[in-house]
Scaffold this motif. Structure first.
Motif, PDB file in Angstrom:
ATOM      1  N   GLN A  29       0.833  -1.216   0.000  1.00 52.79           N
ATOM      2  CA  GLN A  29       0.000   0.000   0.000  1.00 52.79           C
ATOM      3  C   GLN A  29       0.862   1.258   0.000  1.00 52.79           C
ATOM      4  O   GLN A  29       0.556   2.222  -0.705  1.00 52.79           O
ATOM      5  N   ILE A  30       1.933   1.220   0.749  1.00 49.90           N
ATOM      6  CA  ILE A  30       2.834   2.375   0.787  1.00 49.90           C
ATOM      7  C   ILE A  30       3.461   2.583  -0.592  1.00 49.90           C
ATOM      8  O   ILE A  30       3.521   3.705  -1.098  1.00 49.90           O
ATOM      9  N   GLN A  33       0.912   4.066  -2.999  1.00 50.41           N
ATOM     10  CA  GLN A  33       0.751   5.502  -2.799  1.00 50.41           C
ATOM     11  C   GLN A  33       1.854   6.267  -3.527  1.00 50.41           C
ATOM     12  O   GLN A  33       1.592   7.259  -4.199  1.00 50.41           O
ATOM     13  N   LYS A  34       3.074   5.766  -3.429  1.00 47.62           N
ATOM     14  CA  LYS A  34       4.204   6.398  -4.111  1.00 47.62           C
ATOM     15  C   LYS A  34       4.023   6.309  -5.626  1.00 47.62           C
ATOM     16  O   LYS A  34       4.178   7.309  -6.336  1.00 47.62           O
ATOM     17  N   SER A  37       1.357   8.664  -6.820  1.00 54.19           N
ATOM     18  CA  SER A  37       1.746  10.082  -6.746  1.00 54.19           C
ATOM     19  C   SER A  37       2.672  10.459  -7.897  1.00 54.19           C
ATOM     20  O   SER A  37       2.732  11.613  -8.291  1.00 54.19           O
ATOM     21  N   ASP A  54     -10.378   5.017  -1.133  1.00 54.90           N
ATOM     22  CA  ASP A  54      -9.566   4.462  -0.049  1.00 54.90           C
ATOM     23  C   ASP A  54      -8.889   3.157  -0.430  1.00 54.90           C
ATOM     24  O   ASP A  54      -7.921   2.751   0.199  1.00 54.90           O
ATOM     25  N   LEU A  56      -6.653   1.607  -2.825  1.00 55.72           N
ATOM     26  CA  LEU A  56      -5.690   1.858  -3.894  1.00 55.72           C
ATOM     27  C   LEU A  56      -5.229   0.572  -4.571  1.00 55.72           C
ATOM     28  O   LEU A  56      -4.556   0.624  -5.597  1.00 55.72           O
TER      29      LEU A  56
END
Length: 187
Positions: A29-30, A33-34, A37, A54, A56
């Motif tokens: 998940q981290i 997010q990267k 972005s 929510d 992803l």
């Protein structure tokens, strides 16, 4: 032994966070997010979080080629990303029935970076770029749909006619199975 201990410790921390009402984001998940972005969607590509903003880890990518044989179509790819991403590639399925050498009639996609050439340094952007390229330039050398690949290699003009016909909708017999194609032509 150390791995077993660290896994037990990690599980205990996750259980404690869950009991406190906190959820710890997985490494996948981290990384997602990267990746998101830094995502640069090209012309004719849209991203849809159909499970809500929510989530992803599950989304759809719509590819709308503006060139090549599939020009004017709208192709939807369903992405499912595991918590162990980027150590394993996302699972990608084409939801749009399409006559394509690298996409079988069930929607499985043959893209090398989704299989043996996957490396953790690759991103979701890399996969989307690869899918876009497949829709612009089908590859008969590594087919899932062998009939389409043979047609592309032996009679490109007839292959292009079949693609245009299926983009307008209708039915087509592939082997013993008859497939219905929805009209994909955009205005």
């Amino acid at each position: 032994m150390i791995k077993l201990f660290s896994l037990k410790q990690q599980k205990a921390e996750e259980e404690k966070a869950a009991a406190e009402g906190k959820t710890k984001a997985s490494a996948g998940q981290i990384r997602m997010q990267k990746d998101l972005s830094e995502l640069t969607l090209g012309k004719g590509v849209e991203l849809e979080f159909h499970m809500g903003a929510d989530n992803l880890m599950e989304f759809k990518v719509h590819v709308m080629p503006d060139d090549g044989m599939y020009k004017g179509g709208r192709f939807t790819f369903d992405f499912k990303v595991s918590p162990s991403y980027p150590h394993e590639p996302p699972k990608v399925l084409c939801e749009t029935t399409v006559y394509h050498p690298n996409i079988d009639m069930e929607g499985h996609v043959c893209l090398n970076i989704l299989r043996e050439d996957w490396k953790p340094v690759l991103t979701i952007n890399s996969v989307i770029y690869g899918l876009t390229f497949l829709m612009l330039e089908p590859n008969a050398d590594d087919p899932l749909n062998k009939e389409a690949a043979t047609m592309l290699e032996q009679n490109r003009k007839q292959f292009e006619q079949i693609v245009r016909r299926t983009l307008r909708g209708g039915q087509m017999k592939v082997g013993a199975q008859t497939y219905s194609f929805a009209s994909l032509v955009r205005d």
